[in-house]
Motif scaffolding. Sequence first.
Motif, PDB file in Angstrom:
ATOM      1  N   TYR A   1       0.855  -1.193   0.000  1.00 59.12           N
ATOM      2  CA  TYR A   1       0.000   0.000   0.000  1.00 59.12           C
ATOM      3  C   TYR A   1       0.889   1.241   0.000  1.00 59.12           C
ATOM      4  N   PHE A   2       0.418   2.300  -0.668  1.00 61.78           N
ATOM      5  CA  PHE A   2       1.275   3.462  -0.882  1.00 61.78           C
ATOM      6  C   PHE A   2       1.505   4.229   0.413  1.00 61.78           C
ATOM      7  N   VAL A   3       2.660   3.999   1.024  1.00 61.50           N
ATOM      8  CA  VAL A   3       3.120   4.722   2.211  1.00 61.50           C
ATOM      9  C   VAL A   3       4.597   5.018   1.983  1.00 61.50           C
ATOM     10  N   THR A   4       4.973   6.282   1.989  1.00 66.32           N
ATOM     11  CA  THR A   4       6.354   6.649   1.682  1.00 66.32           C
ATOM     12  C   THR A   4       7.256   6.689   2.899  1.00 66.32           C
ATOM     13  N   SER A   5       6.675   6.898   4.090  1.00 62.49           N
ATOM     14  CA  SER A   5       7.521   6.999   5.277  1.00 62.49           C
ATOM     15  C   SER A   5       6.812   6.427   6.499  1.00 62.49           C
TER      16      SER A   5
ATOM     17  N   LEU B   1      -1.028  -0.614 -15.708  1.00 64.37           N
ATOM     18  CA  LEU B   1      -1.719   0.214 -14.724  1.00 64.37           C
ATOM     19  C   LEU B   1      -3.170  -0.254 -14.705  1.00 64.37           C
ATOM     20  N   GLU B   2      -3.575  -0.928 -13.623  1.00 62.98           N
ATOM     21  CA  GLU B   2      -4.939  -1.435 -13.514  1.00 62.98           C
ATOM     22  C   GLU B   2      -5.781  -0.486 -12.665  1.00 62.98           C
ATOM     23  N   ILE B   3      -7.024  -0.280 -13.093  1.00 62.94           N
ATOM     24  CA  ILE B   3      -7.948   0.588 -12.362  1.00 62.94           C
ATOM     25  C   ILE B   3      -9.197  -0.219 -12.030  1.00 62.94           C
ATOM     26  N   ASP B   4      -9.395  -0.463 -10.751  1.00 59.54           N
ATOM     27  CA  ASP B   4     -10.547  -1.228 -10.263  1.00 59.54           C
ATOM     28  C   ASP B   4     -11.648  -0.236  -9.896  1.00 59.54           C
ATOM     29  N   ILE B   5     -12.634  -0.097 -10.787  1.00 56.84           N
ATOM     30  CA  ILE B   5     -13.705   0.873 -10.572  1.00 56.84           C
ATOM     31  C   ILE B   5     -14.579   0.468  -9.390  1.00 56.84           C
ATOM     32  N   ASP B   6     -14.890  -0.812  -9.293  1.00 56.69           N
ATOM     33  CA  ASP B   6     -15.778  -1.273  -8.225  1.00 56.69           C
ATOM     34  C   ASP B   6     -15.207  -0.975  -6.842  1.00 56.69           C
ATOM     35  N   ARG B   7     -13.905  -1.194  -6.684  1.00 52.98           N
ATOM     36  CA  ARG B   7     -13.289  -0.971  -5.379  1.00 52.98           C
ATOM     37  C   ARG B   7     -12.561   0.368  -5.291  1.00 52.98           C
ATOM     38  N   GLN B   8     -12.567   1.134  -6.374  1.00 52.59           N
ATOM     39  CA  GLN B   8     -11.943   2.462  -6.370  1.00 52.59           C
ATOM     40  C   GLN B   8     -10.472   2.389  -5.967  1.00 52.59           C
ATOM     41  N   LEU B   9      -9.719   1.585  -6.727  1.00 51.19           N
ATOM     42  CA  LEU B   9      -8.293   1.400  -6.478  1.00 51.19           C
ATOM     43  C   LEU B   9      -7.507   1.493  -7.775  1.00 51.19           C
ATOM     44  N   VAL B  10      -6.267   1.933  -7.694  1.00 49.06           N
ATOM     45  CA  VAL B  10      -5.319   1.876  -8.802  1.00 49.06           C
ATOM     46  C   VAL B  10      -4.212   0.917  -8.382  1.00 49.06           C
ATOM     47  N   LEU B  11      -3.892  -0.048  -9.256  1.00 49.95           N
ATOM     48  CA  LEU B  11      -2.850  -1.031  -8.979  1.00 49.95           C
ATOM     49  C   LEU B  11      -1.730  -0.892  -9.998  1.00 49.95           C
ATOM     50  N   ALA B  12      -0.522  -0.799  -9.508  1.00 47.63           N
ATOM     51  CA  ALA B  12       0.653  -0.860 -10.379  1.00 47.63           C
ATOM     52  C   ALA B  12       1.075  -2.325 -10.406  1.00 47.63           C
ATOM     53  N   VAL B  13       0.976  -2.949 -11.580  1.00 46.49           N
ATOM     54  CA  VAL B  13       1.184  -4.389 -11.690  1.00 46.49           C
ATOM     55  C   VAL B  13       2.352  -4.687 -12.628  1.00 46.49           C
ATOM     56  N   GLU B  14       3.197  -5.615 -12.214  1.00 45.83           N
ATOM     57  CA  GLU B  14       4.322  -6.056 -13.044  1.00 45.83           C
ATOM     58  C   GLU B  14       4.311  -7.584 -13.141  1.00 45.83           C
ATOM     59  N   ASN B  15       4.091  -8.083 -14.353  1.00 49.30           N
ATOM     60  CA  ASN B  15       4.081  -9.531 -14.606  1.00 49.30           C
ATOM     61  C   ASN B  15       3.183 -10.287 -13.628  1.00 49.30           C
TER      62      ASN B  15
ATOM     63  N   ASP C   1       3.297  11.386  -8.242  1.00 46.95           N
ATOM     64  CA  ASP C   1       4.740  11.599  -8.360  1.00 46.95           C
ATOM     65  C   ASP C   1       5.474  10.257  -8.414  1.00 46.95           C
ATOM     66  N   TRP C   2       5.010   9.292  -7.605  1.00 45.81           N
ATOM     67  CA  TRP C   2       5.644   7.970  -7.612  1.00 45.81           C
ATOM     68  C   TRP C   2       5.451   7.286  -8.967  1.00 45.81           C
ATOM     69  N   ILE C   3       4.249   7.414  -9.532  1.00 47.18           N
ATOM     70  CA  ILE C   3       3.987   6.814 -10.844  1.00 47.18           C
ATOM     71  C   ILE C   3       4.914   7.412 -11.897  1.00 47.18           C
TER      72      ILE C   3
END
Length: 349
Positions: A174-178, A230-244, A332-334
């Motif tokens: 989950y996106f947490v930088t610090s 870059l996956e966008i789950d509309i039902d759950r309102q999430l963006v997933l960065a996916v690799e393989n 910014d991370w993307i």
Amino acid sequence: MRVVHSRSNHGTDRIHVGRRVVSALGAVALTATLLAGCGDDQEPPAGADGTTSSPSASASEESSPTPEPSASTPSEEPEPSGSPSESAGEGTDDSGASADEGSADGADEGKGDDGKSDEGKSDGKGSSQDEADGDKGDDKGSKDDEPKKPDYIEYGEVSDRVGKLQQRLRDLGYFVTSVDDAYGGETQQAVFALQKAGGLYRDGVVGDATLAAADKGVVPRPQTSSGKVLEIDIDRQLVLAVENGKVVKVINASSGNGETYEAKGATYTAYTPRGSFAVYREENRMYASRLELGDMWRPKFFTGGIAVHGSASVPAFPASHGCVRVSNSAMDWIWDSWGAPSGTPVVVY
């Protein structure tokens, strides 16, 4: 006849009073109804710059309610709410006052008739000391009665357990930088994302169910199995960065709310289309919508005027004009860490 007339008047008075009470209750109910509707149809501040109208669509399937000033909130970082605590000086003031009072009483008692009795002085000191000791005991008891931390974690808390939560969220992707032990806006966004992934109520409050989801390691499953997507789950309102086929990052998002709106004399629908797309245009700056719908931070367009972009307002429910909002730091991370250049596949489901 007078008695009957008197009773009749009393009955009439009671009827009038009853009618006044019913009327007053009706007015209160009407006022509450009007206040409850205030601000419900206020337009979100940021969205897509699409140039063509989209087909009408209903609101997203999982538009879970969240507290209005918080998750929900027009700002990513709502004002922290704190619980009142006891004044640290109260016990000290009470103790000091009691000791002084005991000394005065002891001195008066010790003087007696001639004001020089040694026995009186000794009794006075003993009385003072006993009262002071008693007050100290009361102070100790008041410290034991200090309010304990609640069983849940919420916005504004600073503690070791917040740090442990941040580290766990970060380990899960989950996106947490610090990890700074402070529950701020970034941590709230990550908690929203966890609650969405676990099908929990999206309020940003970390109770037993949310902690259990974190302990269990709840992470959404990707829909793709190869490449960088870059996956966008509309039902759950999430963006997933996916690799393989592996989720690298889970980001809280807010897409189109399904409502109609007007821009430059035309009517549009706040709709985020589903399907397979690709980033075809990107703007590495604060970009102003051509439909004058607001500013978008570093948008990456994947179909028409619809883009993934950064925003200062990313609630836990659909709220945009059609674009997919994420926090500015996530955008910014993307851009800076993950990449997603032109040609990156974008799958919306």
